[in-house]
Design an enzyme around this catalytic site. Structure first.
Site, PDB file in Angstrom:
ATOM      1  N   ARG A  82       0.836  -1.200   0.000  1.00  0.00           N
ATOM      2  CA  ARG A  82       0.000   0.000   0.000  1.00  0.00           C
ATOM      3  C   ARG A  82       0.870   1.249   0.000  1.00  0.00           C
ATOM      4  O   ARG A  82       1.818   1.343   0.777  1.00  0.00           O
ATOM      5  CB  ARG A  82      -0.921   0.011   1.219  1.00  0.00           C
ATOM      6  CG  ARG A  82      -2.147   0.892   1.030  1.00  0.00           C
ATOM      7  CD  ARG A  82      -3.142   0.727   2.153  1.00  0.00           C
ATOM      8  NE  ARG A  82      -3.694  -0.611   2.259  1.00  0.00           N
ATOM      9  CZ  ARG A  82      -4.794  -0.901   2.942  1.00  0.00           C
ATOM     10  NH1 ARG A  82      -5.449   0.065   3.570  1.00  0.00           N
ATOM     11  NH2 ARG A  82      -5.247  -2.147   3.011  1.00  0.00           N
ATOM     12  N   SER A 135      -8.414   0.132   0.037  1.00  0.00           N
ATOM     13  CA  SER A 135      -9.485   0.060   1.032  1.00  0.00           C
ATOM     14  C   SER A 135     -10.043   1.442   1.349  1.00  0.00           C
ATOM     15  O   SER A 135     -10.622   2.091   0.490  1.00  0.00           O
ATOM     16  CB  SER A 135      -8.972  -0.649   2.300  1.00  0.00           C
ATOM     17  OG  SER A 135     -10.004  -0.847   3.225  1.00  0.00           O
ATOM     18  N   HIS A 136      -9.850   1.911   2.588  1.00  0.00           N
ATOM     19  CA  HIS A 136     -10.436   3.171   3.042  1.00  0.00           C
ATOM     20  C   HIS A 136      -9.459   4.342   2.915  1.00  0.00           C
ATOM     21  O   HIS A 136      -9.810   5.471   3.270  1.00  0.00           O
ATOM     22  CB  HIS A 136     -10.869   3.054   4.504  1.00  0.00           C
ATOM     23  CG  HIS A 136      -9.729   2.723   5.426  1.00  0.00           C
ATOM     24  ND1 HIS A 136      -9.303   1.434   5.609  1.00  0.00           N
ATOM     25  CD2 HIS A 136      -8.933   3.510   6.180  1.00  0.00           C
ATOM     26  CE1 HIS A 136      -8.279   1.442   6.462  1.00  0.00           C
ATOM     27  NE2 HIS A 136      -8.033   2.686   6.816  1.00  0.00           N
ATOM     28  N   ASP A 174     -15.221  -4.811   1.846  1.00  0.00           N
ATOM     29  CA  ASP A 174     -15.050  -6.062   2.587  1.00  0.00           C
ATOM     30  C   ASP A 174     -15.445  -5.902   4.052  1.00  0.00           C
ATOM     31  O   ASP A 174     -15.566  -6.880   4.781  1.00  0.00           O
ATOM     32  CB  ASP A 174     -13.621  -6.608   2.469  1.00  0.00           C
ATOM     33  CG  ASP A 174     -12.563  -5.675   3.052  1.00  0.00           C
ATOM     34  OD1 ASP A 174     -12.865  -4.499   3.330  1.00  0.00           O
ATOM     35  OD2 ASP A 174     -11.414  -6.129   3.224  1.00  0.00           O
ATOM     36  N   ARG A 175     -15.673  -4.648   4.487  1.00  0.00           N
ATOM     37  CA  ARG A 175     -16.142  -4.397   5.849  1.00  0.00           C
ATOM     38  C   ARG A 175     -17.512  -3.738   5.795  1.00  0.00           C
ATOM     39  O   ARG A 175     -17.786  -2.923   4.907  1.00  0.00           O
ATOM     40  CB  ARG A 175     -15.187  -3.480   6.609  1.00  0.00           C
ATOM     41  CG  ARG A 175     -13.880  -4.127   7.006  1.00  0.00           C
ATOM     42  CD  ARG A 175     -13.067  -3.216   7.899  1.00  0.00           C
ATOM     43  NE  ARG A 175     -12.682  -1.996   7.216  1.00  0.00           N
ATOM     44  CZ  ARG A 175     -12.397  -0.852   7.844  1.00  0.00           C
ATOM     45  NH1 ARG A 175     -12.496  -0.776   9.149  1.00  0.00           N
ATOM     46  NH2 ARG A 175     -12.032   0.202   7.159  1.00  0.00           N
ATOM     47  N   ASP A 203     -16.941   0.018   3.502  1.00  0.00           N
ATOM     48  CA  ASP A 203     -15.704   0.750   3.241  1.00  0.00           C
ATOM     49  C   ASP A 203     -15.395   0.702   1.749  1.00  0.00           C
ATOM     50  O   ASP A 203     -16.181   0.184   0.956  1.00  0.00           O
ATOM     51  CB  ASP A 203     -14.559   0.218   4.104  1.00  0.00           C
ATOM     52  CG  ASP A 203     -14.139  -1.211   3.759  1.00  0.00           C
ATOM     53  OD1 ASP A 203     -14.889  -1.895   3.032  1.00  0.00           O
ATOM     54  OD2 ASP A 203     -13.072  -1.639   4.220  1.00  0.00           O
ATOM     55  N   ASP A 242     -13.391  -0.872  -0.375  1.00  0.00           N
ATOM     56  CA  ASP A 242     -13.360  -2.118  -1.148  1.00  0.00           C
ATOM     57  C   ASP A 242     -14.459  -3.075  -0.715  1.00  0.00           C
ATOM     58  O   ASP A 242     -14.493  -4.228  -1.150  1.00  0.00           O
ATOM     59  CB  ASP A 242     -11.986  -2.781  -1.081  1.00  0.00           C
ATOM     60  CG  ASP A 242     -11.547  -3.120   0.342  1.00  0.00           C
ATOM     61  OD1 ASP A 242     -12.037  -2.481   1.284  1.00  0.00           O
ATOM     62  OD2 ASP A 242     -10.692  -4.012   0.504  1.00  0.00           O
ATOM     63  N   LYS A 295      -3.839  -6.541  -2.316  1.00  0.00           N
ATOM     64  CA  LYS A 295      -4.104  -7.607  -1.356  1.00  0.00           C
ATOM     65  C   LYS A 295      -3.975  -8.919  -2.112  1.00  0.00           C
ATOM     66  O   LYS A 295      -4.675  -9.127  -3.105  1.00  0.00           O
ATOM     67  CB  LYS A 295      -5.510  -7.464  -0.755  1.00  0.00           C
ATOM     68  CG  LYS A 295      -5.687  -6.214   0.102  1.00  0.00           C
ATOM     69  CD  LYS A 295      -7.086  -6.161   0.706  1.00  0.00           C
ATOM     70  CE  LYS A 295      -7.260  -4.928   1.609  1.00  0.00           C
ATOM     71  NZ  LYS A 295      -8.621  -4.864   2.211  1.00  0.00           N
ATOM     72  N   HIS A 304     -14.436  -6.666  10.532  1.00  0.00           N
ATOM     73  CA  HIS A 304     -14.072  -7.760   9.630  1.00  0.00           C
ATOM     74  C   HIS A 304     -14.731  -9.023  10.165  1.00  0.00           C
ATOM     75  O   HIS A 304     -14.587  -9.357  11.344  1.00  0.00           O
ATOM     76  CB  HIS A 304     -12.556  -7.958   9.589  1.00  0.00           C
ATOM     77  CG  HIS A 304     -11.833  -6.972   8.732  1.00  0.00           C
ATOM     78  ND1 HIS A 304     -11.867  -7.013   7.355  1.00  0.00           N
ATOM     79  CD2 HIS A 304     -11.057  -5.912   9.045  1.00  0.00           C
ATOM     80  CE1 HIS A 304     -11.131  -6.028   6.860  1.00  0.00           C
ATOM     81  NE2 HIS A 304     -10.625  -5.341   7.869  1.00  0.00           N
TER      82      HIS A 304
END
Length: 454
Positions: free
Chosen positions: A15, A99-100, A247-248, A243, A245, A109, A331
């Site tokens: 990242r 992500s965020h 995933d949360r 978020d 992406d 990832k 998560h």
């Protein structure tokens, strides 16, 4: 570019700022290194809606095919959709997302076949070393035969798989406000929730990696204010926030009140245990509420406590055969989803639980939210080790108090506990406090903060 990989290769992913810290040339080397380290003959690649994501994903694919690996491109997707593709296709995968993080960031990832994590100890350190060597000595020699590139749409299959795990067809009609934060939830939610007895009120579903409305990080209270107001204005049954992406997933009740991820963990754990005949192992990290292991035991399960972080959760899930795992960061991990995390599946569980009874969400989750908590409080410190030592010295000799150092320092008494952990990337200490009532929580919180901040 002469990249400093120590700045962009983190514990679990890659990242950094594009193009200042990394670019497409570096992404191509990462693609080659990923294939070499995983020994993959074929891989799957997806990306989010950030402006730099398509180019970085294509460069990674070039690096992979150059070494002879075939590439399946699934295009725009959520991170858990990439995990789904990795699991369903049995291929190592790479997801391009930060992500965020703000728009100028991007990342990768990575996972092995079946969505098994790639972290520092499971291949990421080797990938970094390889890329560092190639940046100095030149790219590796190409394979005699280059790999092929094919495109595949996995969104419908992903949605069908999730809906096969939670039956929502018989729930009472619900009105749900969904804030996608201009992230990948705007891509996945319409397909996953299509045709269900839900009146979905969309917020910020336009895919826009510049995040024009607010950061796509629902754990920061300022980023769910719009959702809270809209839930109240619409008279909705609940609100969901994803978020960047997707995933949360974060949940707010009918009053716009935030529902703690620990309460969601407990609720989903109870449902998963019922689904598995009233027994099974449930993983929770050491910052989740006391409510979680209590609810797990009450429903016949075995709670297992781990360090914070998805690699620890996934490793323990694989080792113990756990059916579910949850973290304070929203998560949620499922055995039925290759032990990977998916906020969308957790959201379906919440919708099914709420729609399967007549009461409001606030009443439903009250039995899973039993204690007063501080939330995570970050403090900038000059010397993390010295401040932790001061906390340990202050509480270590107190009667009825126990200490453990599984992850940072956890101090536990009969009516309260707190954990202090050092950030891996910033000069911060993170404090989480929980107690049986608000007054006790505030007292312990203030004493701990005074020690932390010196």
């Amino acid at each position: 570019m002469a990249a400093d990989l120590s700045q962009i290769v983190k514990a679990y992913d890659v990242r950094g700022v594009v193009p200042d810290q990394w670019d497409e040339a570096l992404a191509e080397l990462f693609g080659a290194a990923f294939v070499r380290v995983t020994d993959a003959e074929a891989i799957v690649i997806g990306h989010d809606m950030r402006p730099s994501s398509p180019g970085l994903a294509a460069a990674f694919a070039r690096g992979a095919t150059r070494l002879g690996a075939d590439v399946t491109l699934i295009g725009l997707c959520s991170t858990d959709q990439l995990y789904f593709a990795s699991g369903q296709l049995g291929l190592p995968g790479a997801m391009f997302t930060a992500s965020h993080n703000p728009a100028r960031y991007n990342g990768i990832k990575m996972c092995r076949a079946g969505a098994a994590p790639v972290g520092q100890d499971t291949g990421l350190a080797d990938i970094r070393a390889m890329v560092e060597r190639w940046t100095e000595q030149g790219a590796p020699e190409a394979a005699a035969t280059a790999g092929t590139v094919t495109e595949r749409d996995t969104l419908e299959d992903y949605a069908a798989h999730l809906r096969s795990l939670v039956d929502l067809t018989a729930i009472r009609p619900l009105k749900v406000v969904v804030d996608a934060g201009n992230g990948m939830g705007g891509h996945t939610v319409p397909t996953v929730l299509d045709g269900l007895p839900l009146d979905v009120v969309p917020m910020y579903f336009e895919l826009d990696g510049t995040f024009p409305n607010h950061e796509a990080n629902p754990l920061d209270p300022k980023n769910i204010v719009d959702l809270q107001e809209r839930v109240r204005a619409e008279g909705a049954d609940l609100g969901l926030a994803f978020d960047g992406d997707a995933d949360r997933c974060f949940v707010v009740d009918e009053n716009g009140g935030p529902v703690s991820p620990s309460a969601i963990t407990a609720l989903v754990a109870a449902r998963e245990l019922a689904k598995h005949g009233g027994s099974g192992t449930v993983i929770h990290n050491l910052i989740t509420s006391w409510s979680v292991p209590e609810v797990v035991r009450e429903h016949g399960g075995t709670p297992v406590r781990t360090r914070v972080g998805h690699s620890f959760i996934k490793e323990e899930m694989a080792k113990s055969g756990a059916i579910f795992g949850g973290e304070h960061s929203a998560h949620y991990y499922f055995k039925d989803f290759w032990n990977a995390d998916t906020g969308m599946l957790a959201a379906l569980h919440v919708l099914a639980a709420l729609g399967g009874q007549d009461g409001p969400l606030s009443a439903l989750v009250s039995s899973y939210d039993r204690y007063a908590s501080s939330g995570e409080i970050n403090s900038t410190v000059d010397d993390q080790a010295a401040r932790l030592a001061a906390v340990k010295a202050a509480f270590g000799d107190r009667e009825g108090v126990t200490l453990d150092e599984l992850d940072g320092l956890t101090v536990t008494a009969a009516d309260w506990w707190f954990n202090v952990r050092a950030s891996n990337t910033e000069p911060l200490l993170r404090l989480n406090v929980e107690a049986r009532d608000e007054a006790a929580m505030a007292k312990v919180r203030d004493e701990a903060l005074a020690l932390i901040r010196g």
